[in-house]
Design a protein around this motif. Structure first.
Motif, PDB file in Angstrom:
ATOM      1  N   HIS A  75       0.705  -1.341   0.267  1.00 21.25           N
ATOM      2  CA  HIS A  75       0.075   0.044   0.322  1.00 21.25           C
ATOM      3  C   HIS A  75       0.758   1.140   0.224  1.00 21.25           C
ATOM      4  O   HIS A  75       0.716   2.357  -0.923  1.00 21.25           O
ATOM      5  CB  HIS A  75      -0.806  -0.272   1.362  1.00 21.25           C
ATOM      6  N   ASP A  76       1.280   1.024   1.205  1.00 28.18           N
ATOM      7  CA  ASP A  76       3.014   2.316   1.057  1.00 28.18           C
ATOM      8  C   ASP A  76       3.109   2.907  -0.203  1.00 28.18           C
ATOM      9  O   ASP A  76       3.643   3.944  -0.783  1.00 28.18           O
ATOM     10  CB  ASP A  76       3.811   2.381   1.728  1.00 28.18           C
ATOM     11  N   GLY A  77       3.849   1.791  -1.047  1.00 30.11           N
ATOM     12  CA  GLY A  77       4.148   1.652  -2.250  1.00 30.11           C
ATOM     13  C   GLY A  77       3.311   2.819  -3.178  1.00 30.11           C
ATOM     14  O   GLY A  77       3.998   3.274  -4.203  1.00 30.11           O
ATOM     15  N   VAL A  78       2.403   2.121  -3.597  1.00 29.88           N
ATOM     16  CA  VAL A  78       1.735   2.747  -3.933  1.00 29.88           C
ATOM     17  C   VAL A  78       1.231   3.978  -4.273  1.00 29.88           C
ATOM     18  O   VAL A  78       0.914   5.204  -4.654  1.00 29.88           O
ATOM     19  CB  VAL A  78       0.084   1.332  -4.426  1.00 29.88           C
ATOM     20  N   ILE A  79       0.882   4.431  -2.981  1.00 28.33           N
ATOM     21  CA  ILE A  79       0.537   5.331  -2.189  1.00 28.33           C
ATOM     22  C   ILE A  79       1.410   6.951  -2.804  1.00 28.33           C
ATOM     23  O   ILE A  79       1.659   8.116  -3.816  1.00 28.33           O
ATOM     24  CB  ILE A  79       0.591   5.303  -0.702  1.00 28.33           C
ATOM     25  N   ARG A  80       2.894   6.427  -2.552  1.00 32.38           N
ATOM     26  CA  ARG A  80       3.876   6.825  -3.224  1.00 32.38           C
ATOM     27  C   ARG A  80       4.076   7.638  -4.374  1.00 32.38           C
ATOM     28  O   ARG A  80       4.063   8.669  -5.289  1.00 32.38           O
ATOM     29  CB  ARG A  80       5.192   6.352  -2.720  1.00 32.38           C
ATOM     30  N   ASP A  81       3.742   6.306  -5.129  1.00 38.21           N
ATOM     31  CA  ASP A  81       3.845   6.453  -6.771  1.00 38.21           C
ATOM     32  C   ASP A  81       2.883   7.322  -7.147  1.00 38.21           C
ATOM     33  O   ASP A  81       2.413   8.158  -7.599  1.00 38.21           O
ATOM     34  CB  ASP A  81       3.324   5.026  -7.304  1.00 38.21           C
ATOM     35  N   ILE A  82       1.066   7.071  -6.501  1.00 33.36           N
ATOM     36  CA  ILE A  82      -0.277   8.156  -7.250  1.00 33.36           C
ATOM     37  C   ILE A  82       0.092   8.917  -6.639  1.00 33.36           C
ATOM     38  O   ILE A  82      -0.401  10.617  -7.523  1.00 33.36           O
ATOM     39  CB  ILE A  82      -1.251   7.751  -6.259  1.00 33.36           C
ATOM     40  N   VAL A  83       0.440   9.545  -5.131  1.00 38.04           N
ATOM     41  CA  VAL A  83       1.621  11.183  -5.086  1.00 38.04           C
ATOM     42  C   VAL A  83       2.232  12.038  -5.552  1.00 38.04           C
ATOM     43  O   VAL A  83       1.655  12.858  -6.567  1.00 38.04           O
ATOM     44  CB  VAL A  83       1.654  11.363  -3.666  1.00 38.04           C
ATOM     45  N   ASP A  98       1.177   9.899 -19.192  1.00 40.43           N
ATOM     46  CA  ASP A  98       1.286   8.998 -20.317  1.00 40.43           C
ATOM     47  C   ASP A  98       2.649   8.203 -20.991  1.00 40.43           C
ATOM     48  O   ASP A  98       2.870   7.089 -20.896  1.00 40.43           O
ATOM     49  CB  ASP A  98       0.438   9.074 -21.866  1.00 40.43           C
ATOM     50  N   ALA A  99       3.627   9.369 -20.665  1.00 41.96           N
ATOM     51  CA  ALA A  99       5.013   8.822 -20.197  1.00 41.96           C
ATOM     52  C   ALA A  99       4.735   7.466 -19.043  1.00 41.96           C
ATOM     53  O   ALA A  99       6.060   6.741 -19.582  1.00 41.96           O
ATOM     54  CB  ALA A  99       5.908   9.710 -20.967  1.00 41.96           C
ATOM     55  N   GLU A 100       4.081   8.183 -17.924  1.00 44.00           N
ATOM     56  CA  GLU A 100       4.636   7.213 -16.621  1.00 44.00           C
ATOM     57  C   GLU A 100       3.928   5.608 -17.216  1.00 44.00           C
ATOM     58  O   GLU A 100       4.363   4.277 -16.354  1.00 44.00           O
ATOM     59  CB  GLU A 100       4.384   7.449 -15.412  1.00 44.00           C
ATOM     60  N   PHE A 108      -4.042  -2.140 -12.561  1.00 43.05           N
ATOM     61  CA  PHE A 108      -5.188  -1.766 -12.146  1.00 43.05           C
ATOM     62  C   PHE A 108      -5.113  -0.823 -11.809  1.00 43.05           C
ATOM     63  O   PHE A 108      -5.876  -0.044 -12.429  1.00 43.05           O
ATOM     64  CB  PHE A 108      -5.526  -2.590 -10.875  1.00 43.05           C
ATOM     65  N   LEU A 109      -3.498   0.174 -11.354  1.00 39.44           N
ATOM     66  CA  LEU A 109      -3.731   1.352 -11.326  1.00 39.44           C
ATOM     67  C   LEU A 109      -2.889   1.652 -12.884  1.00 39.44           C
ATOM     68  O   LEU A 109      -3.333   2.937 -13.222  1.00 39.44           O
ATOM     69  CB  LEU A 109      -2.525   1.632 -10.563  1.00 39.44           C
ATOM     70  N   ARG A 110      -2.524   1.122 -13.360  1.00 35.24           N
ATOM     71  CA  ARG A 110      -2.283   1.094 -15.213  1.00 35.24           C
ATOM     72  C   ARG A 110      -3.672   1.938 -15.602  1.00 35.24           C
ATOM     73  O   ARG A 110      -3.330   2.411 -16.248  1.00 35.24           O
ATOM     74  CB  ARG A 110      -1.104   0.137 -16.077  1.00 35.24           C
ATOM     75  N   LYS A 111      -4.750   0.619 -15.950  1.00 38.02           N
ATOM     76  CA  LYS A 111      -5.643   0.332 -16.052  1.00 38.02           C
ATOM     77  C   LYS A 111      -6.768   1.510 -16.085  1.00 38.02           C
ATOM     78  O   LYS A 111      -6.534   2.847 -17.234  1.00 38.02           O
ATOM     79  CB  LYS A 111      -6.720  -0.594 -16.365  1.00 38.02           C
ATOM     80  N   ARG A 114      -4.603   4.801 -17.544  1.00 37.27           N
ATOM     81  CA  ARG A 114      -5.224   4.325 -18.923  1.00 37.27           C
ATOM     82  C   ARG A 114      -6.378   5.522 -19.560  1.00 37.27           C
ATOM     83  O   ARG A 114      -6.668   6.365 -19.976  1.00 37.27           O
ATOM     84  CB  ARG A 114      -4.279   3.497 -19.351  1.00 37.27           C
ATOM     85  N   LEU A 115      -7.254   5.295 -18.707  1.00 39.10           N
ATOM     86  CA  LEU A 115      -9.070   5.224 -18.979  1.00 39.10           C
ATOM     87  C   LEU A 115      -8.865   7.190 -18.644  1.00 39.10           C
ATOM     88  O   LEU A 115      -9.285   7.717 -19.769  1.00 39.10           O
ATOM     89  CB  LEU A 115      -9.551   4.767 -17.961  1.00 39.10           C
ATOM     90  N   ALA A 116      -7.865   7.689 -17.517  1.00 41.29           N
ATOM     91  CA  ALA A 116      -8.654   8.763 -16.972  1.00 41.29           C
ATOM     92  C   ALA A 116      -7.043   9.635 -17.636  1.00 41.29           C
ATOM     93  O   ALA A 116      -7.740  10.902 -18.545  1.00 41.29           O
ATOM     94  CB  ALA A 116      -7.764   8.828 -16.099  1.00 41.29           C
ATOM     95  N   ILE A 117      -6.521   8.785 -18.348  1.00 40.80           N
ATOM     96  CA  ILE A 117      -5.546  10.337 -19.174  1.00 40.80           C
ATOM     97  C   ILE A 117      -6.355   9.842 -20.936  1.00 40.80           C
ATOM     98  O   ILE A 117      -6.010  11.365 -21.976  1.00 40.80           O
ATOM     99  CB  ILE A 117      -3.933   9.842 -20.475  1.00 40.80           C
ATOM    100  N   ASP A 118      -6.855   8.928 -21.161  1.00 39.92           N
ATOM    101  CA  ASP A 118      -7.925   8.968 -22.157  1.00 39.92           C
ATOM    102  C   ASP A 118      -9.215   9.886 -22.237  1.00 39.92           C
ATOM    103  O   ASP A 118      -9.457  10.096 -23.150  1.00 39.92           O
ATOM    104  CB  ASP A 118      -8.319   7.516 -22.761  1.00 39.92           C
ATOM    105  N   GLY A 119      -9.466  11.004 -21.340  1.00 37.43           N
ATOM    106  CA  GLY A 119     -10.600  11.646 -21.491  1.00 37.43           C
ATOM    107  C   GLY A 119     -11.704  10.930 -20.373  1.00 37.43           C
ATOM    108  O   GLY A 119     -13.325  11.499 -20.792  1.00 37.43           O
ATOM    109  N   MET A 120     -11.683   9.767 -19.498  1.00 38.72           N
ATOM    110  CA  MET A 120     -12.947   9.710 -19.027  1.00 38.72           C
ATOM    111  C   MET A 120     -13.250  10.498 -18.404  1.00 38.72           C
ATOM    112  O   MET A 120     -12.342  10.835 -17.593  1.00 38.72           O
ATOM    113  CB  MET A 120     -13.169   8.114 -18.525  1.00 38.72           C
ATOM    114  N   SER A 121     -15.041  10.475 -17.938  1.00 38.00           N
ATOM    115  CA  SER A 121     -14.867  11.067 -17.076  1.00 38.00           C
ATOM    116  C   SER A 121     -15.227  11.113 -15.795  1.00 38.00           C
ATOM    117  O   SER A 121     -15.168   9.407 -16.027  1.00 38.00           O
ATOM    118  CB  SER A 121     -16.681  11.505 -17.400  1.00 38.00           C
ATOM    119  N   ALA A 122     -15.450  11.491 -14.684  1.00 35.86           N
ATOM    120  CA  ALA A 122     -15.092  10.615 -13.319  1.00 35.86           C
ATOM    121  C   ALA A 122     -15.826   9.698 -13.195  1.00 35.86           C
ATOM    122  O   ALA A 122     -15.788   8.624 -12.690  1.00 35.86           O
ATOM    123  CB  ALA A 122     -14.793  11.363 -12.261  1.00 35.86           C
TER     124      ALA A 122
END
Length: 250
Positions: A75-83, A98-100, A108-111, A114-122
């Motif tokens: 969890h800690d590693g994923v939190i650091r990445d998202i921050v 996109d470069a990351e 799951f985080l990558r997916k 990707r959806l957010a970068i592609d412009g999908m609404s929240a």
């Protein structure tokens, strides 16, 4: 990475049975009965195969890796990445993430990114990833039910083995030399059935259930993190929000 708790648990359970037998003055050979093993383990496997499609059985076998080899979610590693992703998005815009993506280890985080970068609404993003989570949860629960079902069958098959052993005893009452083997099979079959259910099959199901809970908590945290990035939440506040999400689910 080996899961030490699983390895120690299985070793301790087997050692307790073997040690108890020796302390009572018995011999280990007395609880090693091939006939009883064939009846109990073969019967339990047959009943379980009849209960589930082969796909679920194969998935259950593959899931043993999660019991004995996989580490707990980081969890800690994923939190650091998202921050870090939140800081990049604030400085350079969301598209800069996109470069990351190629370096994001968690599928799951990558997916979600990707959806957010592609412009999908929240709202649409949440619905999409929550459906993905639901599908994953149902698949894992089917795997868990395989072990729970096998754990339910094993003691009953053990009783079947005991009855078969007693039938053998009754058929050979006139030959005392054969009575001991039949009685041994009868009792050992019961031991195999009860022990395999309570020392192996049901604990595996419990372990997989616990791991599923932690994985779902991680994914819920990821959803909150990606939606936070999408809405422009301050990275520091986003970190606190994700940590609170994990603590609430623990």
């Amino acid at each position: 990475m080996m899961d030490r708790a699983s390895i120690i648990g299985i070793a301790l359970g087997l050692a307790a049975i073997a040690g108890g037998t020796v302390l009572e003055g018995g011999k280990l050979d007395s609880i090693l009965q091939p006939t009883a093993a064939v009846i109990v383990f073969g019967g339990t496997l047959g009943a379980t195969l009849l209960s589930f499609p082969f796909r679920d059985i194969a998935a259950a076998v593959r899931s043993l890796r999660q019991v004995f080899l996989s580490a707990a979610p980081d969890h800690d590693g994923v939190i650091r990445d998202i921050v870090r992703y939140a800081n990049i998005a604030r400085r350079s815009g969301f598209v800069a993430l996109d470069a990351e993506l190629p370096r994001v280890a968690d599928r799951f985080l990558r997916k979600a990114l990707r959806l957010a970068i592609d412009g999908m609404s929240a709202r649409m993003l949440r619905e999409t990833v929550e459906q993905d989570m639901y599908t994953y949860e149902q698949e894992q629960k089917r795997t868990i039910r395989v072990y729970e079902t096998a754990g339910g069958f094993a003691p009953t098959i053990g009783i079947v083995g005991a009855v078969l052993g007693l039938i053998h005893v009754m058929e050979n009452l006139s030959e005392p030399s054969k009575l001991g083997a039949g009685i041994a099979v009868a009792f050992v079959a019961t031991v195999y059935g009860v022990a395999s259910a309570n020392l192996l099959l049901l604990p595996i199901a419990k372990k997989l259930t616990a791991r599923l809970g932690r994985e779902l908590a991680l994914r819920e945290m990821i959803v909150e993190g990606v939606l936070g990035i999408l809405s422009g939440i301050n990275p520091h506040y986003l970190e606190e929000r994700m940590r609170a999400c994990v603590e609430r689910k623990s």
